[in-house]
Motif scaffolding. Structure first.
Motif, short mmCIF file in Angstrom:
data_model
loop_
_atom_site.label_atom_id
_atom_site.label_comp_id
_atom_site.label_asym_id
_atom_site.label_seq_id
_atom_site.Cartn_x
_atom_site.Cartn_y
_atom_site.Cartn_z
N ASP A 265 4.17 -1.15 3.54
CA ASP A 265 3.52 0.20 3.08
C ASP A 265 4.57 1.05 2.88
O ASP A 265 5.70 1.14 3.44
N VAL B 289 -4.83 -1.90 -3.73
CA VAL B 289 -3.81 -2.88 -2.90
C VAL B 289 -3.01 -3.26 -4.10
O VAL B 289 -3.56 -3.87 -4.93
N GLY C 135 -5.58 4.80 -0.61
CA GLY C 135 -5.87 3.47 -0.39
C GLY C 135 -7.35 3.09 -1.74
O GLY C 135 -7.93 1.95 -1.21
N GLN D 53 -10.23 -1.03 -4.22
CA GLN D 53 -10.66 -1.10 -2.87
C GLN D 53 -12.27 -1.22 -2.87
O GLN D 53 -12.64 -1.86 -1.90
N THR E 6 0.86 -1.08 -0.06
CA THR E 6 0.05 -0.06 0.04
C THR E 6 0.83 1.17 -0.01
O THR E 6 2.13 1.15 0.24
N ILE F 153 -9.48 -2.78 3.37
CA ILE F 153 -7.89 -2.96 3.26
C ILE F 153 -7.56 -3.80 4.37
O ILE F 153 -6.89 -4.68 4.09
#
Length: 456
Positions: free
Chosen positions: A45, A228, A225, A252, A10, A23
């Motif tokens: 991330d 992903v 977001g 998402q 992410t 998520i």
């Protein structure tokens, strides 16, 4: 015989928690699923998970974001500029104290030119078959902002070259967590053959199926977001070399909804509001804010940064103030709500000729109605401009600072917001000498001014 390794990534959530519950649930389920299948699986991330526009991130000073990453089961993160330059030196040093994941960051050093206690330049993860995956993190080289905060930020390319000499001999596969942007990622792919995969961020680019540059696979998932990312590696168990690889993104809004996700999102907002509930001032009368007409609150803030920066003159765009303030108690939450931007005051040294061109440009009606995105701005439109110690004569050629006609050869100090120093609107401000006031945001200056610490 081959081993399958799954890497989920992410980036640039920017505290858009409306997308986080599904998520989080998706990643937790996938991680459990792959472990049950005895496949390798990692969650990374790539920075800017924190954004202080959201009251939950503001109220917890980013530690709430860290807890969310913990709950989702992330293995490692790198930092973005929002983690790096929107907190004080002490706040960033404390941000990850409860992290249950590795913070990988190879190009940020302390005041003493040492690696931060909360980060390491790289980590080598070993899979079931013995494949060693070296993961290294880099963040954007925003030296003018890191330096006033006390950090030493080094060239990401130099640091990558330095650490790869140590990392490459120990690794079968090398993954770069890059909060640098697509152009730098492409350059790295062309320069460093040791890097197998670059997971990108910062420029909010979307690579639906990844792209290959000079044999390196690049992946990235946009922003907020909305996606992903998923990298699937097939590793030869004997040679530990990559036999095949694939990149894909999951939207998402197509992920399974989380139970009570609306309530979860609202709870994070309410928690932030509660944490920011302390009174900062009592107002005897309302302070209005209009995006296009002169009004009292933008004038107060402009006057505040003039004094804060000890400048000759100041201007701000009215769109910074999302709303005015009503009579009565004003809390930190109220100030945050109307000034959510992670934007700092800045003083810029200009000649009279340069400042005159900038001030003339602020009168452009098209600029006033421009919808602004990025640069720390979290509002809607630019709005008109409010000035302090600046006045305009009967025509645009006659502009005065502190009551005197601008002298083209004289040097002036202009106070404004840092969003104008990147050259997108006023090229003169990008080239000029400047000083950023860190870590204070514009909202800190407004609180200071409202409490009467500036001159009346």
């Amino acid at each position: 015989m081959k081993e399958i390794i799954h890497i989920y990534h992410t980036n640039d959530l920017h505290s858009h928690f409306e997308n986080w519950p599904r998520i989080r649930d998706f990643l937790r389920k996938r991680k459990q699923w792959h472990k049950e299948a005895e496949d390798g699986v990692f969650l990374f991330d790539i920075g800017d998970h924190v954004d202080r526009w959201h009251p939950f991130s503001e109220g917890t000073l980013g530690k709430g974001n860290v807890e969310l990453l913990n709950e989702a089961g992330f293995d490692a993160v790198t930092i973005g500029n929002n983690e790096g330059i929107t907190f004080s030196y002490e706040e960033l040093n404390d941000l990850y104290e409860n992290a249950k994941f590795d913070v990988l960051l190879a190009n940020l050093y302390t005041r003493d030119h040492k690696l931060p206690k909360w980060a390491k330049p790289y980590k080598i993860y070993e899979t079931k078959s013995g494949c060693k995956i070296g993961v290294i993190g880099l963040t954007a080289h925003f030296a003018p902002f890191y330096k006033p905060l006390g950090w030493n930020i080094y060239s990401p390319m130099d640091q990558l070259s330095f650490w790869l000499k140590e990392l490459a001999p120990q690794s079968d596969v090398i993954v770069l967590l890059s909060h640098l942007g697509i152009r730098d990622d492409e350059w790295i792919a062309g320069k460093f053959k040791e890097v197998d995969i670059i997971l990108g961020a910062h420029t909010h680019h979307i690579l639906h199926e990844g792209i290959e540059v000079n044999g390196t696979l690049l992946g990235a998932g946009g922003k907020h977001g909305n996606y992903v990312g998923h990298i699937i590696l097939e590793i030869d168990a004997q040679t530990k070399r990559i036999a095949s690889r694939k990149a894909q993104l999951y939207e998402q809004d197509r992920l399974p909804a989380s139970v009570d996700e609306g309530h979860q999102v609202q709870a994070w907002h309410e928690k932030g509001q509660e944490l920011l509930g302390g009174q900062v001032v009592y107002l005897e009368s309302e302070l209005e804010a209009d995006w296009f007409l002169p009004s009292s609150l933008p004038q107060l803030l402009s006057d505040g940064i003039l004094e804060w920066c000890e400048a000759d003159c100041a201007f701000l765009n009215n769109g910074l103030l999302l709303e005015g303030l009503k009579k009565g108690d004003v809390t930190r939450y109220d100030i945050h709500r109307i000034l959510p931007h992670p934007i700092n005051p800045c003083v810029i040294t200009l000649t009279g000729a340069e400042i005159k061109e900038v001030l003339k440009a602020t009168r452009d009606e098209e600029l006033h109605h421009l919808q602004v995105k990025g640069l720390g701005f979290r509002g809607k439109v630019m709005g008109g401009f409010t000035y302090s110690e600046v006045s305009f004569g009967k025509d645009i050629q006659h502009i005065y600072i502190r009551g005197e006609l601008i002298d083209p050869h004289k040097t002036y100090k202009l106070a404004t917001s840092d969003m104008f120093t990147f050259g997108h609107f006023f090229p003169e401000l990008q080239r000029a000498e400047k000083h950023y006031f860190m870590p204070e945001f514009l909202r800190d200056v407004l609180i200071w001014k409202l409490n009467g610490r500036g001159s009346s």
